[in-house]
Design a protein around this motif. Structure first.
Motif, PDB file in Angstrom:
ATOM      1  N   GLN A  87       0.840  -1.192   0.000  1.00  0.00           N
ATOM      2  CA  GLN A  87       0.000   0.000   0.000  1.00  0.00           C
ATOM      3  C   GLN A  87       0.887   1.258   0.000  1.00  0.00           C
ATOM      4  N   ILE A  89       0.454   4.883   1.281  1.00  0.00           N
ATOM      5  CA  ILE A  89      -0.482   5.621   2.132  1.00  0.00           C
ATOM      6  C   ILE A  89      -0.115   7.105   2.224  1.00  0.00           C
ATOM      7  N   CYS A 109      -1.494  -1.790  -4.649  1.00  0.00           N
ATOM      8  CA  CYS A 109      -2.487  -2.531  -3.857  1.00  0.00           C
ATOM      9  C   CYS A 109      -3.178  -1.600  -2.870  1.00  0.00           C
ATOM     10  N   VAL A 110      -4.455  -1.861  -2.651  1.00  0.00           N
ATOM     11  CA  VAL A 110      -5.216  -1.057  -1.684  1.00  0.00           C
ATOM     12  C   VAL A 110      -5.910  -1.985  -0.686  1.00  0.00           C
ATOM     13  N   ASP A 111      -6.162  -1.444   0.513  1.00  0.00           N
ATOM     14  CA  ASP A 111      -6.908  -2.238   1.498  1.00  0.00           C
ATOM     15  C   ASP A 111      -7.743  -1.378   2.445  1.00  0.00           C
ATOM     16  N   ASN A 115      -7.443   5.273   1.938  1.00  0.00           N
ATOM     17  CA  ASN A 115      -6.384   5.230   0.936  1.00  0.00           C
ATOM     18  C   ASN A 115      -6.961   5.292  -0.491  1.00  0.00           C
ATOM     19  N   ASN A 143      -1.051  -6.809   6.020  1.00  0.00           N
ATOM     20  CA  ASN A 143      -1.788  -5.889   5.161  1.00  0.00           C
ATOM     21  C   ASN A 143      -2.988  -6.637   4.600  1.00  0.00           C
TER      22      ASN A 143
END
Ligand SMILES: Cc1ncc(COP(=O)(O)O)c(C=O)c1O
Length: 359
Positions: A87, A89, A109-111, A115, A143
């Motif tokens: 990620q 951020i 990548c996102v979670d 974000n 993550n």
């Protein structure tokens, strides 16, 4: 007698044994091809564009990096398909990521919703459509969003962002690197992959059309590659292997060593070598000696290590010895370049251009 390559090197030094690395590249590329999965090597292990190009030449379809700083270096060096398998951020890094996207394909990548909003806002300011993957926490607990409904919720959230495009799912089973028993590792890898594939099924049953699933590492790749639905391997350490991983994945040669010089003999069977914590990390245990497995490092300080030799091994002050690092990725990050050795000769110095670019 011919000159020994070791005598031409100032120590401590990072030595890359060319043929051993080349064999590792071929072994993984062949495996991926035979198992019909794409290979996107994680270059955080070597941080060296020259080596990344060799992986692409052998058939890799792109690379993974961990950080924007690494992506910048590799993009400047001609890499145009990069996944930040992590990620991003921090807003200043998001800005750099979006800037980079204007020239090369950089996915991330996102979670989390926060974000996602930050990425969308930065992308819309620069009129960029950013491709993202949802990272699913398949068991590591570091993550990622939880599998199933939480991932679906995030996918629907991304859909509402005009400057983002959801292209795939990532799952990283990094907690399995210390599972020595192959049967247990296979079972646990399959459980992790099941979480990822089930999540994809839930998304696709809800109107998504997701078939890009990227996962794996150097000790689980054999199992994750065979799990139906996994389309890409993101292995990194296989390129060099290290003392720690060698116990689990001995099909990859230990291709990088640290060369040190014996500087003192402080006691009976005790020796000092000029390779300490600034030459090799010990987060996975102390390095071990190539050719002298019975010699044991007792203490590592900044500049030195003190080791105890077996009764049969005798060394002289000035003698050069090679060590197998226990964690190659953190060790490589300590050096500016590899000294490349082939057929007993030094053939090149390769800059570790992304060394320290962990921001
Ligand atoms: C997200 C991610 N993918 C892949 C890898 C590669 O794992 P390995 O170096 O064990 O092959 C790592 C390693 O840290 C990682 O963090």
């Amino acid at each position: 007698m011919g000159k020994n390559w070791k005598d031409e090197i100032s120590t401590p030094a990072l030595v890359l044994h060319y043929d051993l690395m080349q064999k590792n590249i071929e072994t993984m590329a062949k495996f991926a091809k035979e198992n019909n999965v794409s290979l996107r090597p994680h270059v955080k292990t070597h941080k060296c564009p020259i080596i990344g190009k060799k992986q692409l030449e052998a058939g890799a379809n792109g690379i993974c990096v961990a950080r924007v700083g690494e992506a910048e270096i590799f993009a400047q060096n001609g890499f145009n398909d990069i996944l930040i398998a992590n990620q991003v951020i921090d807003l200043s890094q998001i800005k750099r990521l979006v800037e980079l996207n204007k020239k090369s394909l950089i996915r991330v990548c996102v979670d989390s919703e926060k974000n996602i909003l930050d990425l969308n806002q930065a992308a819309s300011k620069k009129d960029v459509k950013l491709e993202v993957l949802i990272e699913v926490d398949v068991g590591l607990g570091r993550n990622g969003v939880k599998p199933g409904e939480p991932a679906l919720h995030l996918a629907n959230f991304i859909k509402k962002q005009p400057n983002l495009k959801l292209v795939g799912l990532q799952g990283y089973e990094g907690h399995l690197t210390s599972v020595l028993d192959p049967e247990l590792r296979e079972k646990q890898t399959n459980e992790c992959m099941k979480r990822l594939v089930n999540t994809r099924n839930i998304l696709n049953n809800n109107g998504f059309n997701m078939d890009y699933l990227t996962a794996s590492n150097t000790v689980t790749y054999k199992f994750s590659a065979k799990y139906d639905g996994i389309t890409e391997l993101q292995t990194g350490t296989y390129i060099f292997n290290d003392e720690h991983y060698y116990r689990v994945s001995p099909e990859f040669n230990i291709a990088v060593t640290v060369l040190g010089t014996v500087t003192n003999i402080p006691g009976n069977r005790y020796y000092t070598i000029d390779a300490g914590l600034k030459a090799a990390t010990n987060d996975n245990g102390n390095p071990i000696f190539k050719n002298y497995p019975k010699c044991k490092i007792r203490v590592m300080t900044e500049e030195h290590s003190i080791f105890r030799a077996s009764p049969k091994d005798k060394f002289e002050i000035g003698q050069k010895l090679e060590l197998y690092p226990s964690h190659i990725c953190t060790t490589v990050n300590l050096y500016d370049f590899f000294t490349v050795v082939k057929d007993g000769k030094i053939i090149a110095k390769w800059d570790i251009l992304a060394r320290g670019k962990n921001y």
